[in-house]
Design a protein around this motif. Sequence first.
Motif: not given
Lengths: 110, 116
Positions: A36, A42-44, A87, A96-98, A100-101, B33, B35, B37, B42-43, B45, B48, B91, B105, B107-109, B112
């Motif tokens: 990703y 912005q969103g991933p 990423y 089912n979760k991502l 992210f590092g 989902y 998420y 940030q 990091k992003v 989770f 879900s 997100f 997956q 993602f939306g924008p 904030r």
Amino acid sequence: DAKTTQPPSMDCAEGRAANLPCNHSTISGNEYVYWYRQIHSQGPQYIIHGLKNNETNEMASLIITEDRKSSTLILPHATLRDTAVYYCIPYGGATNKLIFGTGTLLAVQP
Amino acid sequence: EPEVTQTPSHQVTQMGQEVILRCVPISNHLYFYWYRQILGQKVEFLVSFYNNEISEKSEIFDDQFSVERPDGSNFTLKIRSTKLEDSAMYFCASSIQPAGIRNEQYFGPGTRLTVT
């Protein structure tokens, strides 16, 4: 969950290929490698994924080593709009979760 | 090209207030989902959701959080009593299939959220 190692940052000249490496030596047999990217604020955005074969789509190519311990994302002709954090995420199995590092910040230079 | 949308783009609220973040997933997607940030981090989770039930949640997703699909198109995240540390970008994402299969997956924008 498999751990990944990516360089924190890379530069690439506009128009050149960007090769982004990822080490995922603890990846399990049923985990795909997903890539990703996140452009600033912005969103991933999903780029590509693979299990053991190399993959290509309209955005990028993914090269996975035979032992599946590492992979390389290739953007064949980087543009300024490709500047983002990339990423590498092993993904699959029961969850089912991502996860992210910290990813690689690719800066495409004009 | 179909996309995930989120409203509002920016929400400012006072500590202790309830907020509802809204998302419209891609129409034929079945998995949803959230998420978040925190700035510079990091992003992460949160949760879900599938078939009107939470399928997985993280330690962050405590009793202050809830999710709902109130109709056929919206997916919401509610924070009952916001704390300063809830300030983050939230997100929403959706996917057509579950883990282990093709599960890109989208993602939306983001929204904030600023808690003052």
